[in-house]
Design a protein around this motif. Sequence first.
Motif, PDB file in Angstrom:
ATOM      1  N   ALA A  16       0.839  -1.208   0.000  1.00  8.71           N
ATOM      2  CA  ALA A  16       0.000   0.000   0.000  1.00  8.71           C
ATOM      3  C   ALA A  16       0.872   1.255   0.000  1.00  8.71           C
ATOM      4  N   ILE A  17       1.935   1.245   0.781  1.00 12.73           N
ATOM      5  CA  ILE A  17       2.850   2.391   0.820  1.00 12.73           C
ATOM      6  C   ILE A  17       3.487   2.593  -0.547  1.00 12.73           C
ATOM      7  N   LYS A  18       3.950   1.507  -1.149  1.00  9.00           N
ATOM      8  CA  LYS A  18       4.599   1.622  -2.462  1.00  9.00           C
ATOM      9  C   LYS A  18       3.611   2.085  -3.531  1.00  9.00           C
ATOM     10  N   GLU A  19       2.369   1.604  -3.454  1.00  9.79           N
ATOM     11  CA  GLU A  19       1.357   2.026  -4.424  1.00  9.79           C
ATOM     12  C   GLU A  19       1.079   3.522  -4.300  1.00  9.79           C
ATOM     13  N   TYR A  20       0.992   4.007  -3.065  1.00 12.62           N
ATOM     14  CA  TYR A  20       0.737   5.428  -2.871  1.00 12.62           C
ATOM     15  C   TYR A  20       1.921   6.272  -3.318  1.00 12.62           C
ATOM     16  N   ARG A  21       3.103   5.745  -3.142  1.00 12.47           N
ATOM     17  CA  ARG A  21       4.301   6.491  -3.539  1.00 12.47           C
ATOM     18  C   ARG A  21       4.392   6.692  -5.050  1.00 12.47           C
ATOM     19  N   LYS A  22       3.688   5.885  -5.798  1.00 14.45           N
ATOM     20  CA  LYS A  22       3.658   6.112  -7.240  1.00 14.45           C
ATOM     21  C   LYS A  22       3.036   7.474  -7.535  1.00 14.45           C
ATOM     22  N   LYS A  23       2.133   7.914  -6.647  1.00  9.72           N
ATOM     23  CA  LYS A  23       1.484   9.213  -6.802  1.00  9.72           C
ATOM     24  C   LYS A  23       2.298  10.327  -6.156  1.00  9.72           C
ATOM     25  N   LEU A  24       2.876  10.033  -5.008  1.00  5.16           N
ATOM     26  CA  LEU A  24       3.571  11.065  -4.236  1.00  5.16           C
ATOM     27  C   LEU A  24       4.897  10.497  -3.740  1.00  5.16           C
ATOM     28  N   GLU A  25       5.981  10.895  -4.361  1.00  3.71           N
ATOM     29  CA  GLU A  25       7.310  10.324  -4.107  1.00  3.71           C
ATOM     30  C   GLU A  25       7.738  10.459  -2.640  1.00  3.71           C
ATOM     31  N   GLY A  26       8.166   9.333  -2.052  1.00  5.05           N
ATOM     32  CA  GLY A  26       8.793   9.339  -0.740  1.00  5.05           C
ATOM     33  C   GLY A  26       7.872   9.445   0.452  1.00  5.05           C
ATOM     34  N   LYS A  27       6.575   9.520   0.248  1.00  2.00           N
ATOM     35  CA  LYS A  27       5.664   9.682   1.373  1.00  2.00           C
ATOM     36  C   LYS A  27       4.596   8.603   1.298  1.00  2.00           C
ATOM     37  N   PRO A  28       4.123   8.113   2.359  1.00  2.00           N
ATOM     38  CA  PRO A  28       4.642   8.236   3.713  1.00  2.00           C
ATOM     39  C   PRO A  28       5.886   7.360   3.894  1.00  2.00           C
ATOM     40  N   ALA A  29       6.762   7.786   4.761  1.00  2.00           N
ATOM     41  CA  ALA A  29       8.001   7.054   5.017  1.00  2.00           C
ATOM     42  C   ALA A  29       7.759   5.985   6.069  1.00  2.00           C
ATOM     43  N   LEU A  30       8.465   4.884   5.931  1.00  2.00           N
ATOM     44  CA  LEU A  30       8.358   3.794   6.893  1.00  2.00           C
ATOM     45  C   LEU A  30       9.282   4.061   8.079  1.00  2.00           C
ATOM     46  N   LYS A  31       8.700   4.123   9.260  1.00  2.00           N
ATOM     47  CA  LYS A  31       9.506   4.277  10.480  1.00  2.00           C
ATOM     48  C   LYS A  31       9.882   2.910  11.025  1.00  2.00           C
ATOM     49  N   ALA A  32       8.881   2.034  11.151  1.00  2.00           N
ATOM     50  CA  ALA A  32       9.110   0.708  11.714  1.00  2.00           C
ATOM     51  C   ALA A  32       7.990  -0.222  11.271  1.00  2.00           C
ATOM     52  N   ALA A  33       8.282  -1.513  11.325  1.00  2.00           N
ATOM     53  CA  ALA A  33       7.276  -2.518  10.993  1.00  2.00           C
ATOM     54  C   ALA A  33       7.476  -3.730  11.887  1.00  2.00           C
ATOM     55  N   SER A  34       6.367  -4.320  12.286  1.00  2.00           N
ATOM     56  CA  SER A  34       6.400  -5.563  13.036  1.00  2.00           C
ATOM     57  C   SER A  34       5.611  -6.595  12.242  1.00  2.00           C
ATOM     58  N   VAL A  35       6.329  -7.627  11.771  1.00  4.93           N
ATOM     59  CA  VAL A  35       5.705  -8.698  11.001  1.00  4.93           C
ATOM     60  C   VAL A  35       5.881  -9.969  11.811  1.00  4.93           C
TER      61      VAL A  35
END
Length: 176
Positions: free
Chosen positions: A95-114
């Motif tokens: 989802a982050i990568k898909e949105y970045r196609k519209k707006l470069e670099g945002k939102p940035a990933l701070k942390a992830a727990s998988v």
Amino acid sequence: MTREEKAVIIDQLAEKFSQHNHYYITDASNLTVAQINAFRRICFNTGVEYRVYKNTLIRKALEKRGVNNKDLFDVLHGFSGVIFSKESGNAPAKAIKEYRKKLEGKPALKAASVETALFIGEQHLNALSELKSKNELIGEIISLLQSPVKNVVSALLSSKQTVAGLVKTLEERKQS
């Protein structure tokens, strides 16, 4: 916001963390309300939930769940949003990568727990987006296990027809 209201939000957020195996914390600073709403729509269509919380509330909810990771708490500054996913560990990253196609670099990933693994920093986004879900991995293993059996069965079936054809031909020759 009163102390009681904050306590309710912390309880609700702690419950969300306990119900979801996967969560991502993003930096959404410098995003407008319209951009955040567009990102929420993409998240909804991907099957994940995006909510914006105060960093102190996120920290207290994580502490309530027994998380005490200094590196994770160090990224809780600025404008933070949390993406929750029950099923897939890679859906928020996609989802982050898909949105970045519209707006470069945002939102940035701070942390992830998988599951139980913790990833700190933007550099992990590509790897996280390529993770396979548990069901995908199980499907691949089953496919790999079935492959040799299918090959043996198809070889036996094809040889059966070949042997039957050979016997029939020999029988016809004998009669002539």
